[in-house]
Scaffold this motif. Structure first.
Motif, short mmCIF file in Angstrom:
data_model
loop_
_atom_site.label_atom_id
_atom_site.label_comp_id
_atom_site.label_asym_id
_atom_site.label_seq_id
_atom_site.Cartn_x
_atom_site.Cartn_y
_atom_site.Cartn_z
N PRO A 124 -2.45 8.82 10.19
CA PRO A 124 -2.68 9.55 8.94
C PRO A 124 -2.66 8.62 7.71
CG PRO A 124 -0.44 9.89 9.74
CD PRO A 124 -1.12 9.01 10.74
N VAL A 125 -2.98 9.17 6.55
CA VAL A 125 -2.96 8.37 5.32
C VAL A 125 -1.99 8.97 4.31
CG1 VAL A 125 -5.26 7.35 5.56
CG2 VAL A 125 -5.03 9.58 4.46
N ASP A 126 -0.99 9.69 4.83
CA ASP A 126 -0.05 10.38 3.93
C ASP A 126 0.68 9.43 2.98
OD1 ASP A 126 0.98 9.55 6.46
OD2 ASP A 126 2.88 10.52 5.99
N PRO A 162 8.68 4.82 3.77
CA PRO A 162 9.63 5.10 4.85
C PRO A 162 9.43 4.14 6.03
CG PRO A 162 7.91 6.78 4.75
CD PRO A 162 7.71 5.90 3.56
N PHE A 163 8.23 3.64 6.20
CA PHE A 163 7.95 2.59 7.19
C PHE A 163 6.80 1.76 6.63
CE2 PHE A 163 5.98 6.58 8.36
CZ PHE A 163 4.64 6.25 8.43
N VAL A 164 6.59 0.60 7.25
CA VAL A 164 5.64 -0.36 6.67
C VAL A 164 4.20 0.07 6.95
CG1 VAL A 164 4.84 -2.75 6.78
CG2 VAL A 164 7.29 -2.23 6.91
N SER A 165 3.40 0.12 5.91
CA SER A 165 1.96 0.37 6.08
C SER A 165 1.17 -0.67 5.30
CB SER A 165 1.61 1.77 5.58
OG SER A 165 0.21 1.86 5.36
N LYS A 186 8.65 -0.76 -2.55
CA LYS A 186 9.76 -1.21 -1.69
C LYS A 186 9.39 -0.97 -0.24
CE LYS A 186 13.40 -0.08 -5.00
NZ LYS A 186 14.58 0.77 -5.22
N ASN A 187 9.91 -1.83 0.64
CA ASN A 187 9.53 -1.81 2.05
C ASN A 187 8.01 -1.99 2.20
OD1 ASN A 187 10.11 -1.79 4.77
ND2 ASN A 187 9.92 0.43 4.97
N ALA A 188 7.48 -2.86 1.34
CA ALA A 188 6.03 -3.14 1.35
C ALA A 188 5.68 -4.01 2.56
CB ALA A 188 5.66 -3.88 0.07
N ALA A 189 4.41 -3.95 2.97
CA ALA A 189 3.92 -4.82 4.05
C ALA A 189 3.86 -6.26 3.55
CB ALA A 189 2.56 -4.35 4.52
#
Ligand code: UD1
Length: 421
Positions: A124-126, A162-165, A186-189
């Protein structure tokens, strides 16, 4: 539809030149929508996905010029004819969603079809959409399209993924360059393609800090300008071709290959008893002791082991000495190459997100079906090592991401050809 025929069993020897990175180019091209001035990209790869992105940009009213046989792409988005990226173009490639942030940031509204792409899980792209909402965009999902609008400029936001994208980091980084205030991701790829995008955006006048770490700050500016930028080397193409001499035997030098782009792969190759040596122009790969050692690996966001090299690695491990385990943590349903490899004699058991690969002495050629881009090149690698002939069909997947695959491998002694069906 074309097929690739591989008659395996020959060791590969020679040199392969690594092209510009598909995934970097696919995010640099939409960055051109952020400015009225031309953005020139050099070292672009010649691939179906790049053609597709070109079509999308042209459909939006950008002028795109290709020169040096497609190696140099100049994009000028002076006038937008429309802010709509149509389903017919977007459905074939997930990266199309990367036009959403730039169009919205520049024009204040955008309508982009929800994308398609490789059939590897739900994807998804949420995170892209939630991030844009946090920056003040109003979104509506209707008829398979995202309609996005802002009242004036996008505003700054603190966005914690919430997770890395990879894609969401890129989309929001681009959108934030023209926002008001300082956006924090934050929590960026941390992928090299993100670093490449940040470098290009900075040359365009953007204020960005922290790329390559999981904390990126972007201070919005009023306008960006044009520039010229050289696309980095394709680390997935590099990794794929590094696995070629590993699986067939022989010794291949990867011209333009850089250790830092593939350090997680090199760690695993060392474990598998494959030597990787730095040369003046790149990297050289060969087996150390004639065989391949089994190992355990987990796919992770960069700098971990890339999911885009998992299928190729499975092909290698299918002829390793002992039992290997592969844990796929990025995409669900990304083991579709396993049953195809089993048609070639591999012994693989898939249990949820883990594949247990019991090494066999030899693979045997067979007709196999490519299911996605990286799976298909994994099958080609398996075919190079197998006894007899392997026919890989649905080759259009390969053309999305590998430039001159047959020619590059044939130059090292592979018996490989493309046949029209
Ligand atoms: C990019 C690469 C692709 C690579 C992938 C992971 C490009 C053009 N493609 O894809 O080759 O395999 O990184 O390294 O650069 N997810 C969500 N919601 C979102 C976004 C992602 O749930 O809004 C999930 C995905 O389904 C997936 C995971 O997050 O399970 C990682 O996806 P992401 O890093 O976004 O991959 P892409 O940018 O699409």
């Amino acid at each position: 539809m074309d097929q690739i025929l591989v008659r395996g069993g020959r060791p590969l020897n020679g040199q392969i030149e690594i092209s510009g990175a598909k995934n970097a180019c696919l995010t640099l091209m939409p960055a051109a929508l952020l400015t009225e001035e031309p953005l020139e990209l050099t070292n672009a790869p010649r691939l179906a996905d790049i053609e597709m992105m070109t079509k999308i940009l042209v459909s939006l009213g950008a002028a795109v010029q290709l020169s040096e046989q497609g190696r140099r792409i100049t994009i000028e988005a002076k006038n937008f004819e429309q802010t709509l990226a149509h389903y017919d173009l977007v459905r074939k490639m997930r990266a199309s969603i990367l036009v959403l942030g730039p169009i919205l940031a520049r024009m204040g509204e955008a309508t982009v079809s929800l994308p398609g792409g490789c059939a590897i899980g739900a994807r998804p792209v949420d995170l892209h959409l939630k991030g844009l909402e946090a920056m003040g965009a109003e979104l509506e999902l209707k008829g398979g399209y995202v309609h996005a609008k802002t009242n004036g400029r996008l505003k700054a936001a603190v966005i914690e993924f919430p997770f890395v994208s990879v894609g969401a980091t890129e989309n929001l980084m681009m959108a934030a360059t023209l926002g008001k205030g300082t956006t924090v991701l934050k929590n960026a790829a941390r992928e090299p393609e993100i670093v490449d995008l940040a470098r290009c955006l900075r040359k365009m006048g953007a204020e960005i800090e922290g790329e390559g770490t999981d904390f990126i700050e972007i201070e919005g500016v009023d306008a960006l300008k044009g520039t010229s930028h050289k696309v980095i080397a394709d680390r997935i193409e590099l990794g794929t071709f590094m696995l070629a001499p590993a699986i067939t035997g022989g010794e291949v030098e990867l011209i333009g290959g850089k250790r830092r782009l593939v350090s997680s792969l090199i760690d695993k190759l060392e474990e598998a008893d494959i030597a990787v040596e730095d040369t003046e122009n790149g990297l050289k790969v060969r087996r150390k002791n004639g065989h391949i050692e089994a190992l355990e690996l987990t796919t992770e966001p960069y700098p971990g082991f890339p999911t885009d090299l998992q299928a190729q690695m499975m092909a290698l491990l299918s002829i390793a000495k002992g039992t290997s385990k592969i844990h796929e943590k990025i995409f669900e349903n990304r083991f579709m190459h396993a049953p195809e490899l089993m048609r070639m004699g591999a012994d693989i058991e898939v249990q949820g997100g883990t594949a247990i690969v019991r090494g066999v002495e030899k693979l045997r050629g067979a007709p196999v079906m490519a299911t996605d881009l990286r799976a298909s090149v994994g099958l080609v690698l398996a075919g190079l090592a197998a006894e007899g002939e392997t026919q890989v069909s649905r080759v259009y997947h390969l053309d999305r991401g590998y430039e001159n695959l047959e020619a590059k491998l044939a130059a090292c002694g592979a018996d490989i050809e493309r046949v029209k069906e």
